[in-house]
Design a protein around this motif. Structure first.
Motif, mmCIF file in Angstrom:
data_model
loop_
_atom_site.group_PDB
_atom_site.id
_atom_site.type_symbol
_atom_site.label_atom_id
_atom_site.label_comp_id
_atom_site.label_asym_id
_atom_site.label_seq_id
_atom_site.Cartn_x
_atom_site.Cartn_y
_atom_site.Cartn_z
ATOM 1 N N GLN A 1 38.350 70.418 -1.775
ATOM 2 C CA GLN A 1 39.040 70.150 -2.983
ATOM 3 C C GLN A 1 40.497 70.314 -2.780
ATOM 4 O O GLN A 1 41.145 70.884 -1.897
ATOM 5 C CB GLN A 1 38.472 71.288 -3.877
ATOM 6 C CG GLN A 1 37.018 71.191 -4.394
ATOM 7 C CD GLN A 1 36.625 72.357 -4.993
ATOM 8 O OE1 GLN A 1 37.051 73.463 -4.873
ATOM 9 N NE2 GLN A 1 35.826 71.851 -6.158
ATOM 10 N N TYR B 1 30.742 73.406 -9.811
ATOM 11 C CA TYR B 1 31.029 72.046 -9.288
ATOM 12 C C TYR B 1 29.806 71.409 -8.804
ATOM 13 O O TYR B 1 28.875 71.889 -8.464
ATOM 14 C CB TYR B 1 31.835 72.480 -8.076
ATOM 15 C CG TYR B 1 33.232 73.210 -8.332
ATOM 16 C CD1 TYR B 1 34.251 72.422 -8.527
ATOM 17 C CD2 TYR B 1 33.257 74.571 -8.232
ATOM 18 C CE1 TYR B 1 35.605 73.283 -8.773
ATOM 19 C CE2 TYR B 1 34.373 75.210 -8.324
ATOM 20 C CZ TYR B 1 35.691 74.506 -8.694
ATOM 21 O OH TYR B 1 36.659 75.154 -8.852
ATOM 22 N N MET C 1 38.259 67.463 -15.840
ATOM 23 C CA MET C 1 39.522 67.544 -15.107
ATOM 24 C C MET C 1 40.871 66.682 -15.948
ATOM 25 O O MET C 1 42.053 67.082 -15.382
ATOM 26 C CB MET C 1 39.494 66.883 -13.643
ATOM 27 C CG MET C 1 38.579 67.730 -12.881
ATOM 28 S SD MET C 1 38.990 69.506 -12.585
ATOM 29 C CE MET C 1 40.396 69.392 -11.603
ATOM 30 N N GLU D 1 33.379 67.723 -8.056
ATOM 31 C CA GLU D 1 34.130 67.831 -9.363
ATOM 32 C C GLU D 1 33.628 68.965 -10.363
ATOM 33 O O GLU D 1 32.504 69.438 -10.172
ATOM 34 C CB GLU D 1 33.761 66.333 -10.132
ATOM 35 C CG GLU D 1 34.570 65.085 -9.620
ATOM 36 C CD GLU D 1 35.920 65.316 -9.921
ATOM 37 O OE1 GLU D 1 36.559 65.731 -10.978
ATOM 38 O OE2 GLU D 1 36.753 64.604 -8.954
ATOM 39 N N ARG D 2 34.733 69.696 -10.757
ATOM 40 C CA ARG D 2 34.283 70.944 -11.737
ATOM 41 C C ARG D 2 33.544 70.198 -12.928
ATOM 42 O O ARG D 2 34.062 69.272 -13.716
ATOM 43 C CB ARG D 2 35.406 71.357 -12.168
ATOM 44 C CG ARG D 2 35.188 72.948 -13.006
ATOM 45 C CD ARG D 2 36.513 73.718 -12.792
ATOM 46 N NE ARG D 2 37.320 73.233 -14.092
ATOM 47 C CZ ARG D 2 38.669 72.800 -13.851
ATOM 48 N NH1 ARG D 2 39.250 73.145 -12.646
ATOM 49 N NH2 ARG D 2 39.309 72.388 -14.817
ATOM 50 N N THR D 3 32.446 70.766 -13.277
ATOM 51 C CA THR D 3 31.574 70.464 -14.483
ATOM 52 C C THR D 3 31.816 71.443 -15.570
ATOM 53 O O THR D 3 31.574 71.176 -16.563
ATOM 54 C CB THR D 3 30.170 70.130 -14.085
ATOM 55 O OG1 THR D 3 29.620 71.337 -13.602
ATOM 56 C CG2 THR D 3 30.159 69.138 -13.179
ATOM 57 N N ASP E 1 28.996 65.153 -6.349
ATOM 58 C CA ASP E 1 29.995 64.060 -7.174
ATOM 59 C C ASP E 1 31.621 64.826 -6.396
ATOM 60 O O ASP E 1 32.221 64.988 -7.484
ATOM 61 C CB ASP E 1 29.973 64.030 -8.690
ATOM 62 C CG ASP E 1 30.723 62.949 -9.043
ATOM 63 O OD1 ASP E 1 31.454 62.190 -8.401
ATOM 64 O OD2 ASP E 1 31.015 62.908 -10.559
ATOM 65 N N ARG E 2 31.563 64.680 -5.470
ATOM 66 C CA ARG E 2 32.885 65.138 -4.812
ATOM 67 C C ARG E 2 33.464 66.372 -5.447
ATOM 68 O O ARG E 2 34.298 66.608 -5.483
ATOM 69 C CB ARG E 2 33.904 63.951 -5.054
ATOM 70 C CG ARG E 2 33.568 62.838 -4.358
ATOM 71 C CD ARG E 2 34.603 61.696 -4.552
ATOM 72 N NE ARG E 2 35.712 61.851 -3.766
ATOM 73 C CZ ARG E 2 35.948 61.771 -2.501
ATOM 74 N NH1 ARG E 2 34.798 61.343 -1.842
ATOM 75 N NH2 ARG E 2 36.952 62.241 -1.963
#
Length: 843
Positions: A285, A319, A413, A326-328, A323-324
């Protein structure tokens, strides 16, 4: 917070109910998720909080023993949680009742590491006393006591295969030991780490064939479990606090199709993924700007394919593992002291919060999900939101003010974007205010340097008109550098608050110099001084409807001021300590205030009356925000808690109207019962309506009719006998039966009526007859079970209690005579109308 200018007709408010509280749920330490991934468990001081993972709602709290929780683990079957604290006690909690089932002392020093085996039978504890113990959870006894480590035991882990009965432990000297629980001995010592080992995990897809260990020596080691041999060392170049293996192959987006992907997190505060076979880093990240946190723990959710990272600043970051990273989602565990708040979002569904951190926090009012925005380098001291809910201004201890664009419907994000920066103050900015509407794009800031600056926001017009353009507006060039229109010294001491009037022509400042001042927005020229407070003024706000302003002061008062002549119109007193904030409500007809006494008060301006007081905070209430339409207000303070209050005035009005209608219906029903002489239902209804006079009238009428029938019996009413009959104490068997079948609360109410009637000489005979009816049909135990039994009976029979030392004696002895009208000559009424019975004549 600046007023929105909404001056529509509004119903005066009278009731607020706390709909939701955003409290501290995580103060650092262990985090766990149940195997079904429905419940989240977090350490909060000496307690453990249980949350619904999906909604963020608090399901319960495991109240500790006043000592800090050092570790805990949840059974795989979800039935129990085992916790350890600095008191050296191990507690086993039932997760249905949230109660302790058993507790026992474990070690001679605090438990640092803990794990439960796959069968939910055994728990292993590693302690600062260098020992490892294994316990039977349900029976509460120690099954194994392993010694051999030369330092603190920092990690323990059972092998996932149920038939292996193997335990792996590690210590701060870097040594890893493998224990065979069946043979009760150490079968292997693994020497590779040179510092504290923080994590032990097994590969989930091959029954634990591989073991991964990581620690603060900045390496990840991969071991062949069967051979107990080191197969690969992966240098991470950062101390690692948590590591593990993902389930299944990595998505193609990560650039690896290996069956084993290692995740790790630590000092850098980012998640990183590694190919276990090659030892190569496949993804890392990018740390957010100005973010200072590190990761202290990571929990893997295989069903949701998410990683939950616990940060050093007490936040939980979710996260996507597919999906790479990504913060959810984000959950804020601890808010520090809440300084300022404002409702934001297109529909005011979120609350922007400034706490004792450099992060801007935006909470969803529907759950615990919180967005964190990094931009300031020091604590945010003040914030204000534009009426649209899409623009936020923040002032910080780093001497700067930032403008943020908010789009809560955007991807996580991209929801909060810093679009502008105001640099120029030489000390902390403690007050900010945005102009209303989009015609005058201005921001006023007040600083500890005692100056006020007015900033030109016209370069942000496109962002104000469409916040979705924010990201593209600053992409590449970064935040806009704002220019000042004017600067002047406003006060002799710190500026606490700034507010711009709804018409954008006047703004006010409040200061510790005990004054509030009015200024012309266009030129910055002074328009007047509001003098009268005896201590510093904490806040100032304009009415949305009239030319008046309100100030809140450390002298415990709120003052209302005329803008025409700067005269004080009213002073509101009621807080027991400094008043920290005051706002207008109900189209300027009411005020809401908060204070250092922890109270929130609602005031009517017309009569200066305090309508209601909301008492739920435990410390100073610094922050106050109101939602558009005023259906909700939010308060926050030094107790690190945000309370969201719902306006329930209309609900209360509807409830009262409904109750009044119901009472009228019952009154009519009572009249109808009396009309047809249905005394059974009439008495029950009179008790329900709490109408002692109607009940007395019923008893008088029935007893009088019974006396007349006794004088000239007709035999027309079967079952009704005269007052001398033992079958009809109150003149009618039906009434006696009703009295004998009352619910406990109705019986208690009837005895309270009897107590009152008995003080009147003209009514004492009815009181005593009713009491006789009660005592002949209820046991002493039933009457003693009533909450106020002793007081009621003692008041009814004061003379008798002097002769009997125990209340049950009073109720069971046979001194009670037949209190019908024919027996009244056997008793004496004293001056107060109380009945005295001659005990000597009892026989």
């Amino acid at each position: 917070m600046a007023m929105s200018g909404d001056s529509g007709k509004s119903v005066p408010k009278s009731c607020f109910d706390c709909q939701r509280s955003i409290e501290s749920i995580y103060t650092g330490g262990r985090v766990a998720v149940s195997n079904d991934e429905q419940r989240l468990f977090t350490t909060c001081g000496e307690d453990i909080v249980v949350l619904d993972l999906a909604s963020g709602d608090k399901l319960g709290e495991l109240k500790g023993d006043t000592e800090i929780v050092t570790n805990f683990a949840v059974k795989p079957d979800g039935a129990h949680l085992v916790s350890a604290s600095r008191s050296l006690q191990i507690s086993v909690w039932n997760l249905e009742t949230f109660k302790v089932e058993r507790s026992f002392k474990a070690h001679e020093a605090p438990v640092i590491a803990m794990d439960i085996d796959a069968t939910s039978t055994l728990v292993a504890t590693g302690s600062a006393d260098n020992t490892v113990k294994v316990w039977d959870i349900d029976r509460g006894y120690c099954t194994h006591n392993f010694k051999g480590h030369g330092g603190l035991v920092t990690a323990v882990k059972f092998h996932p295969q149920k038939d292996k009965l193997s335990l792996v432990t590690a210590s701060d000297d870097g040594m890893i030991r493998v224990w065979d629980l069946t043979r009760r001995k150490c079968t292997a010592v693994l020497e590779s780490h040179v510092s504290v080992v923080r994590s032990i995990s097994f590969s989930p897809d091959d029954n634990g064939r591989h073991m991964v260990t990581a620690g603060r020596d900045s390496v990840i080691n991969v071991w062949d479990w069967k051979r107990k041999a080191l197969t690969r060392t992966i240098p991470t170049y950062e101390p690692i606090e948590a590591a593990g293996l993902l389930r299944g192959k990595a998505p193609a987006s990560f650039g690896s199709q290996n069956a084993h992907i290692i995740y790790c997190a630590g000092e850098r505060g980012v998640l990183r993924l590694w190919d276990m076979a090659s030892g190569k880093e496949i993804f890392a990240q990018t740390k957010e700007l100005n973010a200072k946190h590190t990761f202290v723990d990571v929990v893997y959710l295989p069903q949701m394919q998410q990683l939950v990272a616990a940060t050093s600043d007490q936040n939980l970051l979710f996260y996507s593992a597919t999906d790479r990273l990504e913060r959810t989602r984000q959950i804020v565990g601890y808010n520090e002291e809440i300084i300022s708040m404002a409702y934001v979002g297109a529909a005011h569904t979120h609350i922007a919060v400034a706490t004792n951190t450099e992060q801007l926090r935006i909470y969803s009012t529907g759950d615990l999900n919180c967005e964190l925005a990094y931009g300031h380098k020091d604590i945010i001291l003040a914030l204000d939101a534009h009426a649209s809910g899409a623009i936020i201004a923040t002032g910080s201890k780093d001497n700067t003010a930032l403008i943020w664009a908010v789009d809560m419907d955007a991807p996580p994000m991209r929801r909060i974007t810093c679009v502008a920066m105001a640099v120029g103050h030489t000390k902390s900015i403690g007050a900010v205010a945005l102009a209303h509407g989009t015609e005058s794009l201005l921001m006023a800031t007040g600083s500890e340097d005692r100056t006020v600056k007015m900033w030109d926001l016209s370069p942000l017009r496109a962002v104000f008109e469409d916040p979705r353009r924010a990201a593209s507006a600053v992409e590449g060039s970064g935040p806009v550098k704002l220019q000042t229109l004017y600067t002047f010294q406003a006060h002799d001491k710190d500026i606490n608050s700034i507010c711009i009037a709804p018409d954008n022509k006047v703004f006010a400042t409040a200061s510790q110099d005990r004054t509030a001042k009015l200024w012309d927005v266009a030129t910055g020229k002074p328009l007047g001084t509001l003098s009268g407070h005896r201590r510093g003024v904490w806040s100032v706000a304009f009415s949305p409807a009239d030319r008046v302003a309100v100030t809140a002061s450390g002298d415990r008062t709120i003052k209302l001021w005329s803008l025409s002549d700067n005269a004080c119109l009213k002073t509101f007193e009621g807080h027991t300590n400094s008043v920290l904030c005051a706002e207008f409500l109900s189209a300027g007809t009411q005020l809401v205030s908060t204070g250092s006494d922890g109270l929130v008060k609602l005031w009517n301006i017309k009569d200066s009356e305090c309508v209601t007081t909301l008492d739920k905070h435990e410390n100073k209430v610094w922050a106050l925000a109101k939602q558009r339409g005023e259906a909700f207000i939010a308060t926050g303070g030094a107790d690190s808690t945000i309370h969201i209050w719902k306006d329930t005035t209309q609900d209360e009005i509807d409830r009262l109207h409904k109750e009044e209608a119901m009472v009228l219906e019952q009154q009519q029903a009572l009249d109808n019962f009396l009309l047809v002489k249905d005394y059974r239902n009439a008495i029950t209804l009179a008790l329900s309506l709490n109408q002692p006079h109607r009940l007395l009238a019923i008893l008088q009428d029935v007893m009088m009719a019974a006396e007349n029938r006794h004088a000239a019996p007709s035999g027309d009413e079967a079952g009704d006998v005269g007052p001398g009959s033992s079958r009809a104490i109150l003149g009618s068997p039906a009434i006696d039966e009703v009295i004998g079948t009352l619910a406990p609360d109705q019986l208690e109410r009837l005895l309270s009526y009897v107590r009152s009637w008995n003080t009147n000489g003209r009514l004492a005979h009815i009181a005593q007859a009713t009491l006789h009816c009660v005592l002949t049909q209820y046991t002493s135990q039933a009457i003693l079970a009533l909450p106020s039994a002793k007081d009621l009976v003692a008041a009814i029979h004061p003379y008798s209690e002097r002769h009997f030392s125990r209340l049950d004696d009073l109720l069971t002895r046979s001194f009670i005579v037949d209190y019908t009208l024919h027996a009244m000559d056997a008793v004496n009424l004293d001056d107060g109308g109380l009945l005295d019975v001659d005990i000597a004549d009892e026989s």
